[in-house]
Design a protein around this motif. Structure first.
Motif, PDB file in Angstrom:
ATOM      1  N   GLU A  53       0.824  -1.212   0.000  1.00 51.87           N
ATOM      2  CA  GLU A  53       0.000   0.000   0.000  1.00 51.87           C
ATOM      3  C   GLU A  53       0.858   1.262   0.000  1.00 51.87           C
ATOM      4  O   GLU A  53       0.504   2.267  -0.649  1.00 51.87           O
ATOM      5  CB  GLU A  53      -0.946   0.004   1.204  1.00 51.87           C
ATOM      6  N   ASP A  57       0.585   4.085  -2.944  1.00 58.34           N
ATOM      7  CA  ASP A  57       0.373   5.505  -2.614  1.00 58.34           C
ATOM      8  C   ASP A  57       1.435   6.382  -3.275  1.00 58.34           C
ATOM      9  O   ASP A  57       1.140   7.499  -3.716  1.00 58.34           O
ATOM     10  CB  ASP A  57       0.409   5.706  -1.096  1.00 58.34           C
ATOM     11  N   GLY A  93      -1.897  -5.538  -7.291  1.00 59.15           N
ATOM     12  CA  GLY A  93      -2.516  -4.276  -6.908  1.00 59.15           C
ATOM     13  C   GLY A  93      -2.523  -3.270  -8.037  1.00 59.15           C
ATOM     14  O   GLY A  93      -3.514  -2.564  -8.258  1.00 59.15           O
ATOM     15  N   ARG A  97      -6.075  -2.060  -9.548  1.00 62.37           N
ATOM     16  CA  ARG A  97      -6.419  -0.662  -9.303  1.00 62.37           C
ATOM     17  C   ARG A  97      -6.387   0.178 -10.567  1.00 62.37           C
ATOM     18  O   ARG A  97      -7.244   1.032 -10.768  1.00 62.37           O
ATOM     19  CB  ARG A  97      -5.459  -0.079  -8.265  1.00 62.37           C
TER      20      ARG A  97
END
Length: 246
Positions: A53, A57, A93, A97
């Protein structure tokens, strides 16, 4: 969620895969290449610990640049397959995403049995084939190349797209026999989209001094365009020989 040990990152990479890319340098490598420009990335016990994560970010503000340029994310090192579960989760991810293109820049020095989940979410492998001669490879990198050649064949068998790279080090990786052998080996593989001959450079020499290691290629000059062109020609000749023998 997995965490990884990170060496550094680059938000606008343009040479490690197609388009503009987020380039993540992982910490840790089992090879010790004499020309390595990141010898500070070898140690597996250091680096900055980050979660998947955290990296997503970091990427978020630049996603439109990556997507609009046909780029994506490239994970390199060090050797990224040493932290395969983390990289696999990161690639998943990125795909879930944003639908990003994923690239793995690897020496190929890994156990193929441990790379399956990672390769399932990898669109492109940038594979360094540093030396075809087994003993020469050991002298150059501290390890033989059996695993690497096996990894290349595995990628070919599973249909993974590849860019093959050779760092051209005068007096080391520029021998005619080895370049022809490289071309013949490439000719046996499928999925090759690009072959790159990358001129050896000295930009990381200061890092060897910083970590107190002797730089053994001190007297090796950077190759010129004629030397690079010769290497490309020999690789093409070897590849043609392989194709003609099929």
């Amino acid at each position: 969620m997995h965490t990884g040990r990170i060496h550094s990152l680059e938000t606008f990479g343009t040479v490690d895969g197609p388009g503009i890319r987020f380039v993540l340098f992982m910490q840790g490598c089992a090879l010790q290449c004499l020309y390595c420009h990141n010898p500070d990335s070898w140690d597996t016990s250091v680096g900055t610990v980050k979660s998947v994560e955290d990296i997503l970010d970091e990427m978020e503000p630049y996603i439109e640049y990556y997507k609009n340029s046909g780029g994506g994310i490239t994970v390199t090192g060090g050797e990224p397959t040493l932290q395969a579960p983390f990289v696999a989760e990161l690639f998943r991810g990125c795909k879930e995403r944003w639908g990003l293109h994923t690239a793995l820049d690897s020496s190929g020095f890994c156990d193929v049995a441990h790379a399956g989940a990672l390769l399932d979410v990898t669109d492109l492998v940038l594979l360094d084939l540093k030396y075809m001669n087994r003993e020469g490879h050991r002298k150059l990198t501290s390890q033989p190349n059996d695993r690497i050649l096996q990894f290349a064949r595995h990628l070919s068998d599973r249909g993974t797209r590849m860019w093959i790279r050779r760092v051209l080090v005068p007096g080391w990786t520029d021998g005619e026999d080895d370049l022809l052998a490289l071309g013949r080996f490439i000719g046996e593989l499928g999925g090759i989209d690009k072959i790159e001959v990358l001129p050896y450079h000295r930009m990381g020499v200061y890092k060897w001094e910083q970590i107190g290691k002797r730089y053994e290629l001190e007297n090796v000059a950077e190759p010129g365009s004629k030397e690079v062109d010769r290497a490309c020609r020999l690789i093409r000749e070897g590849r043609l020989q392989s194709t003609m023998s099929l």
